[in-house]
Every structure is written in C-alpha cells, then in structure tokens.
Design an enzyme around this catalytic site. Structure first.
Site, PDB file in Angstrom:
ATOM      1  N   LYS A  92       0.923  -1.166   0.089  1.00 32.92           N
ATOM      2  CA  LYS A  92      -0.060  -0.037  -0.062  1.00 32.92           C
ATOM      3  C   LYS A  92       0.927   1.245  -0.063  1.00 32.92           C
ATOM      4  CE  LYS A  92      -3.851  -2.117   2.567  1.00 32.92           C
ATOM      5  NZ  LYS A  92      -4.669  -1.945   3.843  1.00 32.92           N
ATOM      6  N   CYS A 103      -0.324   1.172   6.036  1.00 33.26           N
ATOM      7  CA  CYS A 103      -0.614   0.123   7.345  1.00 33.26           C
ATOM      8  C   CYS A 103      -1.807  -0.857   6.706  1.00 33.26           C
ATOM      9  CB  CYS A 103      -1.175   1.141   8.340  1.00 33.26           C
ATOM     10  SG  CYS A 103      -0.412   2.349   9.024  1.00 33.26           S
ATOM     11  N   ASP A 104      -1.477  -1.960   7.439  1.00 33.85           N
ATOM     12  CA  ASP A 104      -2.406  -2.932   7.326  1.00 33.85           C
ATOM     13  C   ASP A 104      -2.479  -3.864   8.499  1.00 33.85           C
ATOM     14  OD1 ASP A 104      -4.140  -4.428   5.108  1.00 33.85           O
ATOM     15  OD2 ASP A 104      -3.204  -6.182   6.168  1.00 33.85           O
ATOM     16  N   SER A 105      -3.628  -4.554   8.886  1.00 32.70           N
ATOM     17  CA  SER A 105      -3.984  -5.255  10.041  1.00 32.70           C
ATOM     18  C   SER A 105      -4.416  -6.414   9.836  1.00 32.70           C
ATOM     19  CB  SER A 105      -4.942  -4.519  11.048  1.00 32.70           C
ATOM     20  OG  SER A 105      -4.262  -3.283  11.583  1.00 32.70           O
ATOM     21  N   GLY A 112       0.726  -3.800  10.543  1.00 30.81           N
ATOM     22  CA  GLY A 112       2.170  -3.699   9.774  1.00 30.81           C
ATOM     23  C   GLY A 112       2.248  -2.177   9.537  1.00 30.81           C
TER      24      GLY A 112
END
Length: 210
Positions: free
Chosen positions: A63, A80-82, A117
C-alpha cells in the site's frame, strides 16, 4: 525554526485517520489500488506460506509503495495493514455475514493476536529515500458472547469492514474484555511505533503537527 513534515496516509481506514488526528496530525489520505489477495498469493507462490505478521507487513508495504508512486508532494508516506492471528490462521476482513458469524462463534471467550504492519517511506525532496517497516502485535481477549449477541453485532455490518471482524473503538468495544499491548495498534495504527520509526529518520512526532 521548526519545519512541519507532511504525512500521507496510504489507508482508507477512518479509524487510522481518527487516531492520527487525535494525536494532532492531519495527514493527506491517498487510498492505494493494491489487490490484497493477489499480493499475498504472489508472495506465497515464491516464498511459501506466510506468517500472519508477515502478511500484515507485506500488505502495508504494498500500500505504501503504491501510494508513494502516485504522490508528488514533499512528504512521508505511511502504509498500514492489520490482520488477526487466531488458531494459527490469518484473518483479514470477513467475506460476508456468515463468515463473520462463524469467526465470532470460534473467537468468543478466547483470545487472538492483532498484528498491524507499518511501512514508512521517506518521499521528501532531497531525502534519503529510506523505506522500512515494523509490525506491532497486541493480544486481544474476547468476551464469551451469546449467539444473540453475535447475530446482533454482525447485523450492524461493522464486522464486515474490519480485520478480524471486530473493533475496539466502535460497536465491538463491549465484546473485548482486555488487551495485552498497545490499544492504538488494535485500532489499526500504533502511535508509539510510528514515533520510533520517525526517530529513525531524525524526525520528532511533534514535527508532524502543523
């Protein structure tokens, strides 16, 4: 004289934006066009099965890099990624209400680990061009919900739009009994982690505040 550093948030998450704004930061939001399942599939084809934390960092990087290639502003870019790790599996957003219901029936009364992340790219003019990532992990303990509570929560639609099918800062708040780690990380962006990442670039968190 202090110079304010601009931040671009490569995420469509209202919760991440609210978290930053609550800390005095008003980022520009640019949503990536990353095909998340395709990115994970490609990585697993060459690397094999990925740990949940690796999935979060991989997608955060994808991203961030996608958005960094689009923006022309003198700024930092944060992707960001969860994902939720539960019983060794990686859970992002559920595909539908039936999947969200099944997840909650498995999770109730138990715990999982929410991995977020964070990928930071220094895209400022005449910068070093640094690009690096950090994963923050928080253990989340879920209440032992009844079937009626699960059905009512899923019916709100909220679980369909968030990693792990729950929130801690929204309608899912009553169903999280406690956490071990950073609260902000469960929302989707760890402010302490971001502060430490900025320090690696010689930037203070206060420099993001206008």
């Amino acid at each position: 004289m202090r110079v304010t550093v601009s931040l671009v948030l490569a995420s469509a998450s209202p919760a991440r934006l609210t978290t930053l704004r609550s800390a005095g930061v008003a980022p520009e939001v640019v949503v990536s066009s990353v095909d998340e399942p395709a990115v994970v599939a490609d990585a697993e084809k060459s690397l094999g099965s990925l740990d949940p934390a690796d999935v979060a960092l991989l997608l955060a990087r994808a991203k961030g890099e996608d958005v960094a290639s689009q923006v022309e502003s003198d700024s930092l870019v944060l992707g960001c990624d969860s994902v939720l790790e539960f019983d060794g599996e990686t859970f992002g957003k559920p595909a539908d209400a039936a999947e969200a219901t099944a997840r909650w029936k498995a999770m109730r009364g138990r715990s999982g680990t929410l991995h977020t992340g964070h990928w930071l790219i220094d895209a400022r003019d005449e910068s070093s061009g640094a690009t690096f990532g950090v994963v923050a992990s928080t253990v989340v303990h879920f209440a032992d919900l009844t079937d009626d509570e699960i059905d009512a929560y899923v019916a709100t639609g909220e679980p369909l739009h968030v990693a792990g099918a729950f929130t801690i800062d929204g309608l899912g708040g009553p169903y999280v009994t406690r956490i071990e780690g950073d609260h902000h990380n469960v929302v989707g962006l760890s402010l302490p982690v971001l502060r430490e990442m900025l320090a690696e670039l010689g930037i203070g968190f206060h420099d993001l505040r206008g």
